[in-house]
Design a protein around this motif. Sequence first.
Motif, PDB file in Angstrom:
ATOM      1  N   GLY A  86       0.666  -1.146   0.034  1.00 35.73           N
ATOM      2  CA  GLY A  86       0.052   0.067  -0.142  1.00 35.73           C
ATOM      3  C   GLY A  86       0.824   1.123  -0.075  1.00 35.73           C
ATOM      4  O   GLY A  86       0.356   2.363   0.027  1.00 35.73           O
ATOM      5  N   ILE A  87       2.375   1.192  -0.073  1.00 37.96           N
ATOM      6  CA  ILE A  87       3.090   2.355  -0.235  1.00 37.96           C
ATOM      7  C   ILE A  87       3.663   2.447  -1.284  1.00 37.96           C
ATOM      8  O   ILE A  87       4.595   1.554  -1.568  1.00 37.96           O
ATOM      9  N   ASP A  88       3.361   3.353  -2.252  1.00 35.77           N
ATOM     10  CA  ASP A  88       4.206   3.507  -3.555  1.00 35.77           C
ATOM     11  C   ASP A  88       4.930   4.991  -3.450  1.00 35.77           C
ATOM     12  O   ASP A  88       4.175   5.850  -3.129  1.00 35.77           O
ATOM     13  N   ARG A  89       6.231   4.924  -3.792  1.00 34.20           N
ATOM     14  CA  ARG A  89       6.931   6.095  -3.656  1.00 34.20           C
ATOM     15  C   ARG A  89       6.345   7.384  -4.529  1.00 34.20           C
ATOM     16  O   ARG A  89       6.293   8.476  -4.176  1.00 34.20           O
ATOM     17  N   ARG A  90       5.528   7.077  -5.706  1.00 33.45           N
ATOM     18  CA  ARG A  90       5.033   8.060  -6.473  1.00 33.45           C
ATOM     19  C   ARG A  90       3.713   8.565  -5.788  1.00 33.45           C
ATOM     20  O   ARG A  90       3.451   9.890  -5.931  1.00 33.45           O
ATOM     21  N   ASP A  91       3.011   7.838  -5.195  1.00 37.89           N
ATOM     22  CA  ASP A  91       1.936   8.314  -4.399  1.00 37.89           C
ATOM     23  C   ASP A  91       2.396   9.246  -3.314  1.00 37.89           C
ATOM     24  O   ASP A  91       1.584  10.038  -2.857  1.00 37.89           O
ATOM     25  N   MET A  97       3.484  16.524  -2.262  1.00 36.56           N
ATOM     26  CA  MET A  97       3.588  17.687  -2.950  1.00 36.56           C
ATOM     27  C   MET A  97       2.142  18.294  -2.865  1.00 36.56           C
ATOM     28  O   MET A  97       2.187  19.787  -3.070  1.00 36.56           O
ATOM     29  N   ASN A  98       1.061  17.864  -3.055  1.00 34.89           N
ATOM     30  CA  ASN A  98      -0.317  18.226  -2.934  1.00 34.89           C
ATOM     31  C   ASN A  98      -0.718  18.790  -1.700  1.00 34.89           C
ATOM     32  O   ASN A  98      -1.333  19.838  -1.523  1.00 34.89           O
ATOM     33  N   ASP A  99      -0.390  18.188  -0.503  1.00 35.86           N
ATOM     34  CA  ASP A  99      -0.999  18.283   0.641  1.00 35.86           C
ATOM     35  C   ASP A  99      -0.087  19.381   1.683  1.00 35.86           C
ATOM     36  O   ASP A  99      -0.520  19.864   2.560  1.00 35.86           O
ATOM     37  N   GLY A 102       4.967  24.643   0.403  1.00 34.42           N
ATOM     38  CA  GLY A 102       6.223  25.047   0.729  1.00 34.42           C
ATOM     39  C   GLY A 102       7.086  23.891   0.354  1.00 34.42           C
ATOM     40  O   GLY A 102       8.478  23.931   0.561  1.00 34.42           O
ATOM     41  N   ILE A 103       6.806  22.826  -0.158  1.00 35.82           N
ATOM     42  CA  ILE A 103       7.752  21.749  -0.712  1.00 35.82           C
ATOM     43  C   ILE A 103       7.988  21.954  -2.320  1.00 35.82           C
ATOM     44  O   ILE A 103       6.976  22.232  -2.991  1.00 35.82           O
ATOM     45  N   ARG A 104       9.261  22.022  -2.436  1.00 34.39           N
ATOM     46  CA  ARG A 104       9.641  22.258  -3.911  1.00 34.39           C
ATOM     47  C   ARG A 104      10.162  20.721  -4.685  1.00 34.39           C
ATOM     48  O   ARG A 104       9.838  20.666  -5.899  1.00 34.39           O
ATOM     49  N   LYS A 105      10.522  19.936  -3.703  1.00 28.50           N
ATOM     50  CA  LYS A 105      10.914  18.579  -4.389  1.00 28.50           C
ATOM     51  C   LYS A 105      10.873  17.606  -3.037  1.00 28.50           C
ATOM     52  O   LYS A 105      11.434  17.635  -1.987  1.00 28.50           O
ATOM     53  N   VAL A 106      10.449  16.322  -3.530  1.00 28.52           N
ATOM     54  CA  VAL A 106      10.682  15.178  -2.607  1.00 28.52           C
ATOM     55  C   VAL A 106      11.524  14.261  -3.535  1.00 28.52           C
ATOM     56  O   VAL A 106      11.398  14.099  -4.459  1.00 28.52           O
ATOM     57  N   ASP A 107      12.347  13.703  -2.632  1.00 31.92           N
ATOM     58  CA  ASP A 107      13.277  12.859  -3.439  1.00 31.92           C
ATOM     59  C   ASP A 107      13.974  11.626  -2.415  1.00 31.92           C
ATOM     60  O   ASP A 107      13.735  11.658  -1.266  1.00 31.92           O
ATOM     61  N   MET A 120       8.169   2.119   7.559  1.00 30.95           N
ATOM     62  CA  MET A 120       9.081   3.069   8.127  1.00 30.95           C
ATOM     63  C   MET A 120       9.294   3.709   6.666  1.00 30.95           C
ATOM     64  O   MET A 120       9.311   3.018   5.800  1.00 30.95           O
ATOM     65  N   ILE A 121       9.830   4.965   6.736  1.00 37.27           N
ATOM     66  CA  ILE A 121      10.051   5.719   5.723  1.00 37.27           C
ATOM     67  C   ILE A 121      11.334   6.691   5.959  1.00 37.27           C
ATOM     68  O   ILE A 121      11.110   7.341   6.976  1.00 37.27           O
ATOM     69  N   THR A 122      12.049   6.734   4.832  1.00 37.56           N
ATOM     70  CA  THR A 122      12.982   7.944   4.972  1.00 37.56           C
ATOM     71  C   THR A 122      13.076   8.705   3.736  1.00 37.56           C
ATOM     72  O   THR A 122      12.637   7.831   2.446  1.00 37.56           O
ATOM     73  N   LEU A 123      13.007  10.120   3.604  1.00 41.38           N
ATOM     74  CA  LEU A 123      13.127  10.875   2.444  1.00 41.38           C
ATOM     75  C   LEU A 123      13.808  12.200   2.622  1.00 41.38           C
ATOM     76  O   LEU A 123      14.223  12.586   3.726  1.00 41.38           O
ATOM     77  N   GLU A 124      13.911  12.810   1.539  1.00 43.53           N
ATOM     78  CA  GLU A 124      14.452  14.260   1.584  1.00 43.53           C
ATOM     79  C   GLU A 124      13.601  15.057   0.950  1.00 43.53           C
ATOM     80  O   GLU A 124      12.760  14.890  -0.053  1.00 43.53           O
TER      81      GLU A 124
END
Length: 158
Positions: A86-91, A97-99, A102-107, A120-124
Motif C-alpha cells: 500500500g505504499i508507492d513512492r510515487r503516491d 507535493m499536493n498536501d 512549501g515543498i519544492r521537491k521530494v526525493d 518506516m520511511i526515509t526521504l529528502e
Amino acid sequence: MRSHADGFRIPGAGLGRDPAGRRPADWKLTFGSDRFSILAALAIIFTGWTPIDPILSVVVVLIIPRSAWAVVRESGHILLEGAPAGIDRRDVTKALMNDVPGIRKVDHIHAWSVTQERPMITLEIEVSAGEDAQKVKSQVKDVLKSRFKIDHSTVEIV
C-alpha cells in the motif's frame, strides 16, 4: 494437546501484539489440527472406523505447506526490506507535493517494514525559499502518518 494449551501462557501475550510473533495462520493451523484429532477420536469411538485417523492426518499435512509458505513469503519480504503493502513512492511524492505547502521537491524515498504492522520511511525534501523548514517537516510527518499510516519517518531537509 498439552503443548497447544501451553501456548496460551506465552510471555507478552495480551500486550497488544501477536504473542511471540505468531501469525493468525499459525493459530489456525495449530488449533485446526486439534479439531481434526478430536474428530478422528470421536469417529473411532462411535463407529470403530480407524482409517479416519490417517486420512485426517493427511489432510492436516496438506494444509501445512500453504500456511508455511505464507509465513515464509511475508518474512522474506520484510528481511529483504521490501516496500510495505500500500505504499508507492510515487503516491507518497504526489501526496506530499499536493498536501504540504512549501515543498519544492521530494526525493530519495525509501520505505520498508520492521514488521508487517510497522512501516518506516526515509526521504529528502527541498523546501521553498522563505518557508519555515521545521514546520514543513512537521506537516510532512503528519501527512505520512494520516494518509499512509507511517508512524516512524525520517525527513531530511536539503
